[in-house]
Scaffold this active site. Structure first.
Site, short mmCIF file in Angstrom:
data_model
loop_
_atom_site.label_atom_id
_atom_site.label_comp_id
_atom_site.label_asym_id
_atom_site.label_seq_id
_atom_site.Cartn_x
_atom_site.Cartn_y
_atom_site.Cartn_z
N ASP A 91 -1.04 6.98 -7.87
CA ASP A 91 0.29 6.50 -7.47
C ASP A 91 1.40 7.01 -8.40
O ASP A 91 2.45 7.45 -7.94
CB ASP A 91 0.32 4.96 -7.47
CG ASP A 91 -0.31 4.40 -6.22
OD1 ASP A 91 -1.06 5.14 -5.55
OD2 ASP A 91 -0.08 3.21 -5.92
N GLY B 121 0.81 -1.22 0.00
CA GLY B 121 0.00 0.00 0.00
C GLY B 121 0.84 1.26 0.00
O GLY B 121 0.30 2.36 0.11
N LEU B 122 2.16 1.13 -0.13
CA LEU B 122 3.03 2.31 -0.10
C LEU B 122 3.52 2.70 -1.50
O LEU B 122 4.51 3.40 -1.64
CB LEU B 122 4.22 2.08 0.84
CG LEU B 122 3.86 1.80 2.31
CD1 LEU B 122 5.11 1.65 3.15
CD2 LEU B 122 2.98 2.91 2.89
N GLY B 123 2.83 2.23 -2.51
CA GLY B 123 3.13 2.67 -3.88
C GLY B 123 4.43 2.13 -4.44
O GLY B 123 5.08 2.78 -5.27
N SER B 124 4.82 0.92 -4.02
CA SER B 124 6.10 0.38 -4.48
C SER B 124 6.11 0.16 -6.00
O SER B 124 7.15 0.32 -6.65
CB SER B 124 6.44 -0.92 -3.75
OG SER B 124 5.44 -1.88 -3.96
N SER B 125 4.97 -0.19 -6.59
CA SER B 125 4.98 -0.46 -8.02
C SER B 125 5.15 0.83 -8.83
O SER B 125 5.94 0.87 -9.78
CB SER B 125 3.76 -1.25 -8.49
OG SER B 125 2.62 -0.87 -7.80
N ALA B 126 4.46 1.90 -8.43
CA ALA B 126 4.62 3.17 -9.16
C ALA B 126 6.03 3.71 -8.97
O ALA B 126 6.63 4.25 -9.90
CB ALA B 126 3.60 4.20 -8.67
N ALA B 127 6.59 3.52 -7.77
CA ALA B 127 7.95 4.01 -7.49
C ALA B 127 8.99 3.21 -8.27
O ALA B 127 10.13 3.64 -8.40
CB ALA B 127 8.24 3.95 -6.00
O1 PMV Z 1 -2.04 -0.17 -2.52
P1 PMV Z 1 -1.56 0.71 -3.60
O2 PMV Z 1 -0.29 1.40 -3.30
O3 PMV Z 1 -1.52 0.01 -4.93
O4 PMV Z 1 -2.65 1.91 -3.76
C1 PMV Z 1 -3.90 1.68 -4.40
C2 PMV Z 1 -4.83 2.85 -4.30
C3 PMV Z 1 -6.23 2.57 -4.86
O5 PMV Z 1 -7.02 3.75 -4.65
C4 PMV Z 1 -6.90 1.41 -4.16
C5 PMV Z 1 -6.17 2.26 -6.36
C6 PMV Z 1 -5.89 3.47 -7.25
O6 PMV Z 1 -5.49 3.24 -8.40
O7 PMV Z 1 -6.11 4.63 -6.84
#
Ligand code: PMV
Length: 340
Positions: free
Chosen positions: A155, A108-114
């Protein structure tokens, strides 16, 4: 030629999931980053101990299919990033790519976008293409949509631009304030794709109710912007707790996340909630004293104190023949044209 680029991880303060349905979200870049280093090579070779990716070898211009397999998921962001980039700029140059990261993966800390944002920036740069930051962010967004089945783009926007922003449907506004935050990591990964599917299932089953919940989250987010600007942490905490109640009813909480949230509130946090997709991963809490970290530990998690509002995508260094450590910062360009 050797290029090093990096992007930050993120914490969503308000509005995850609702942002996929057109509501606003507040997101901040944290001081955990992914670093991508690209060097000349014949094929594209990718390794990363931190991401547990070993010896991916691809011939430039060659196409791949991504698989659904979970163990393959991290690699699928890499494959898709290369495919999307080649669709945009044509065949890319061979490169040896090494990835380092201190962002917990799939949490949930955006590791894939980073990962995807500096990967696209550095590979494009290495192939002599000057992409703007906005082009990089949009390509990254396409990668996330393809791998996850849906993405709001929040992200990749924060991984590119950094800071703390109010984001909605592809556009964003900077909020020039820092929010004190402690992250609690459950130690368990989460699948964004799975969480998005669960919310979609609930939306299909009870559209009026779930749409109302999304609108409620949107209202909370708008109020939170005012509380952040006024540095009113009590109001911010209260709004966080309201947001958590609604996330719970979307089915994205878990026993571990609930336990960390309860214990950090008992330890005096002003507010606490899931951050990111949920069903595992992390929570965030607004601390008013150090005991909040103890609370997260008592709740079974690992406290990660972070700085918020950190810098976005950066080309950290470029070594090109005679030129060394040519550091480029801040500007609108995510990369600049190769000179040699
Ligand atoms: O868990 P993460 O880092 O992939 O964040 C997802 C955030 C969502 O709102 C659930 C999906 C999105 O694309 O905004």
């Amino acid at each position: 030629m050797k290029i090093r680029a990096s992007s930050p991880g993120k914490a969503i303060l308000f509005g995850e999931h609702a942002v996929v349905y057109g509501e606003p979200a507040i997101v901040t870049a944290i001081d955990r980053r992914t670093y991508v280093e690209v060097e000349d090579s014949k094929n594209i070779e990718i390794t990363s101990e931190d991401l547990e990716v070993k010896g991916i070898r691809i011939r430039p211009g060659k196409r791949f299919e991504t698989k659904e397999d979970v163990s393959f998921r991290r690699a699928s962001y890499i494959f898709t990033a290369i495919k999307v980039l080649e669709d945009e700029i044509g065949k890319i140059n061979g490169a040896r790519v090494e990835i380092k990261s201190d962002i917990p993966i799939a949490s949930g800390l955006g590791s894939s976008a980073a990962l995807v944002v500096p990967l696209i920036a550095s590979l494009a740069f290495h192939s002599g293409h000057e992409l703007s930051k906005d082009e990089i962010r949009k390509l990254g967004w396409r990668v996330e949509e393809e791998v996850q089945g849906a993405s709001s783009g929040v992200d990749t926007t924060i991984a590119t631009f950094g800071g703390t922003i109010l984001y909605r449907r592809g556009s964003y506004k900077e909020i020039r304030c820092k929010v004190p935050l402690v992250i609690g990591f459950s130690g368990k990964g989460s699948s964004t794709k799975r969480a998005l599917e669960e919310v979609r299932r609930r939306m299909r089953k009870n559209p009026e109710i779930i749409r109302g919940i999304m609108r409620g989250i949107g209202q909370i987010t708008r109020k939170a912007v005012i509380a952040i600007r006024q540095n009113n942490l009590e109001d911010l905490g209260e709004l966080m707790n309201l947001n958590q109640g609604l996330l719970y009813s979307l089915g994205v909480s878990s026993r571990e996340l609930d336990s960390m949230i309860r214990c950090s509130l008992e330890a005096g946090a002003l507010g606490a909630k899931i951050t990111g997709a949920g069903m595992g991963g992390c929570v965030i809490a607004i601390p008013n004293r150090n005991e909040v970290r103890v609370g997260i530990r008592l709740g079974g998690g690992i406290p990660i104190p972070v700085r918020t509002g950190e810098r976005g995508l950066e080309i950290e260094s470029v070594e090109d023949r005679g030129k060394r450590n040519n550091k480029e910062e801040g500007g609108e360009r995510g990369g600049k044209r190769r000179s040699g």
